[in-house]
Design a protein around this motif. Structure first.
Motif, PDB file in Angstrom:
ATOM      1  N   GLY A  99       0.815  -1.217   0.000  1.00  0.00           N
ATOM      2  CA  GLY A  99       0.000   0.000   0.000  1.00  0.00           C
ATOM      3  C   GLY A  99       0.844   1.260   0.000  1.00  0.00           C
ATOM      4  O   GLY A  99       0.327   2.363   0.001  1.00  0.00           O
ATOM      5  N   TYR A 100       2.173   1.116  -0.012  1.00  0.00           N
ATOM      6  CA  TYR A 100       3.080   2.260  -0.022  1.00  0.00           C
ATOM      7  C   TYR A 100       3.860   2.307  -1.323  1.00  0.00           C
ATOM      8  O   TYR A 100       4.312   1.285  -1.815  1.00  0.00           O
ATOM      9  CB  TYR A 100       4.120   2.146   1.097  1.00  0.00           C
ATOM     10  CG  TYR A 100       3.613   2.415   2.487  1.00  0.00           C
ATOM     11  CD1 TYR A 100       3.266   3.697   2.874  1.00  0.00           C
ATOM     12  CD2 TYR A 100       3.513   1.396   3.412  1.00  0.00           C
ATOM     13  CE1 TYR A 100       2.824   3.950   4.162  1.00  0.00           C
ATOM     14  CE2 TYR A 100       3.077   1.639   4.703  1.00  0.00           C
ATOM     15  CZ  TYR A 100       2.732   2.920   5.073  1.00  0.00           C
ATOM     16  OH  TYR A 100       2.300   3.170   6.337  1.00  0.00           O
ATOM     17  N   CYS A 101       4.047   3.489  -1.860  1.00  0.00           N
ATOM     18  CA  CYS A 101       5.064   3.695  -2.875  1.00  0.00           C
ATOM     19  C   CYS A 101       6.107   4.601  -2.216  1.00  0.00           C
ATOM     20  O   CYS A 101       5.865   5.121  -1.119  1.00  0.00           O
ATOM     21  CB  CYS A 101       4.488   4.230  -4.182  1.00  0.00           C
ATOM     22  SG  CYS A 101       4.107   5.968  -4.256  1.00  0.00           S
ATOM     23  N   PRO A 102       7.285   4.803  -2.797  1.00  0.00           N
ATOM     24  CA  PRO A 102       8.360   5.491  -2.090  1.00  0.00           C
ATOM     25  C   PRO A 102       8.003   6.879  -1.546  1.00  0.00           C
ATOM     26  O   PRO A 102       8.360   7.194  -0.409  1.00  0.00           O
ATOM     27  CB  PRO A 102       9.479   5.574  -3.129  1.00  0.00           C
ATOM     28  CG  PRO A 102       9.243   4.388  -3.993  1.00  0.00           C
ATOM     29  CD  PRO A 102       7.747   4.238  -4.079  1.00  0.00           C
ATOM     30  N   GLY A 103       7.320   7.707  -2.317  1.00  0.00           N
ATOM     31  CA  GLY A 103       6.989   9.054  -1.836  1.00  0.00           C
ATOM     32  C   GLY A 103       6.158   9.040  -0.566  1.00  0.00           C
ATOM     33  O   GLY A 103       6.555   9.611   0.459  1.00  0.00           O
ATOM     34  N   MET A 119       8.707  -2.243   4.568  1.00  0.00           N
ATOM     35  CA  MET A 119       8.691  -1.765   3.180  1.00  0.00           C
ATOM     36  C   MET A 119       9.933  -0.930   2.885  1.00  0.00           C
ATOM     37  O   MET A 119      10.571  -1.097   1.845  1.00  0.00           O
ATOM     38  CB  MET A 119       7.419  -0.943   2.936  1.00  0.00           C
ATOM     39  CG  MET A 119       7.276  -0.430   1.522  1.00  0.00           C
ATOM     40  SD  MET A 119       8.059   1.155   1.361  1.00  0.00           S
ATOM     41  CE  MET A 119       7.898   1.433  -0.377  1.00  0.00           C
ATOM     42  N   LEU A 120      10.302  -0.025   3.804  1.00  0.00           N
ATOM     43  CA  LEU A 120      11.469   0.824   3.588  1.00  0.00           C
ATOM     44  C   LEU A 120      12.759  -0.003   3.535  1.00  0.00           C
ATOM     45  O   LEU A 120      13.623   0.242   2.687  1.00  0.00           O
ATOM     46  CB  LEU A 120      11.563   1.888   4.683  1.00  0.00           C
ATOM     47  CG  LEU A 120      10.495   2.981   4.631  1.00  0.00           C
ATOM     48  CD1 LEU A 120      10.545   3.833   5.882  1.00  0.00           C
ATOM     49  CD2 LEU A 120      10.650   3.835   3.389  1.00  0.00           C
ATOM     50  N   VAL A 121      12.886  -0.984   4.411  1.00  0.00           N
ATOM     51  CA  VAL A 121      14.079  -1.835   4.418  1.00  0.00           C
ATOM     52  C   VAL A 121      14.187  -2.603   3.103  1.00  0.00           C
ATOM     53  O   VAL A 121      15.255  -2.656   2.483  1.00  0.00           O
ATOM     54  CB  VAL A 121      14.074  -2.794   5.630  1.00  0.00           C
ATOM     55  CG1 VAL A 121      15.118  -3.889   5.480  1.00  0.00           C
ATOM     56  CG2 VAL A 121      14.292  -2.019   6.922  1.00  0.00           C
ATOM     57  N   THR A 122      13.083  -3.199   2.652  1.00  0.00           N
ATOM     58  CA  THR A 122      13.145  -3.971   1.403  1.00  0.00           C
ATOM     59  C   THR A 122      13.377  -3.059   0.198  1.00  0.00           C
ATOM     60  O   THR A 122      14.043  -3.462  -0.759  1.00  0.00           O
ATOM     61  CB  THR A 122      11.875  -4.816   1.203  1.00  0.00           C
ATOM     62  OG1 THR A 122      10.727  -3.975   1.276  1.00  0.00           O
ATOM     63  CG2 THR A 122      11.787  -5.912   2.250  1.00  0.00           C
TER      64      THR A 122
END
Length: 138
Positions: A99-103, A119-122
């Motif tokens: 459900g997250y994209c980078p921004g 998510m940020l780690v991967t």
């Protein structure tokens, strides 16, 4: 000055994501749930972004050069290769699963949760892996 303008643009982007609710992964997952409780919010946010970008590019490219640069740096490649298709596929799969994209992920970092951290780690691991497997060019 160029760096300051970049920071201001990033702040404005993050503020827009927050105001529109796109930092909430439930909105994105709700958009993807077309057979259930479908949430069209993402479609309107993306539509607004596409229209703004379409108009903005036409206005900006009328100028002979950017305000804080010598020339515009626009992409020149137009071919599709396996790296582009593979990267886009991985991006889409990750976005759909988390459900997250980078921004929005970076804009949400102040409310760090276990799923956001994962998510940020991967994502960072993916950046390093992509650099490791990409052939070096001279």
């Amino acid at each position: 000055m160029k760096t300051l303008v970049g920071y201001i643009a990033g702040l404005l982007f993050g503020l827009g994501l927050t105001i529109s609710g796109m930092t909430d992964p439930a909105r994105v997952l709700g958009f993807l749930d077309i057979a259930g409780a479908w949430d069209p919010t993402l479609m309107f946010v993306l539509g607004g972004a596409v229209i703004t970008n379409f108009i903005g590019y036409r206005l900006v490219l009328r100028r002979p050069h950017p305000f804080f640069g010598e020339c515009f740096q626009l992409p020149t490649r137009q071919d599709l290769d396996i790296r582009l298709i593979g990267g886009a596929s991985l991006f889409g799969i990750g976005w759909g699963l988390s459900g997250y994209c980078p921004g929005p992920a970076f804009a949400s970092i102040i409310g760090l949760s276990a799923p956001l951290f994962a998510m940020l780690v991967t994502m960072v691991m993916g950046w390093f892996m992509a650099r490791a497997i990409t052939p070096k060019t001279a």
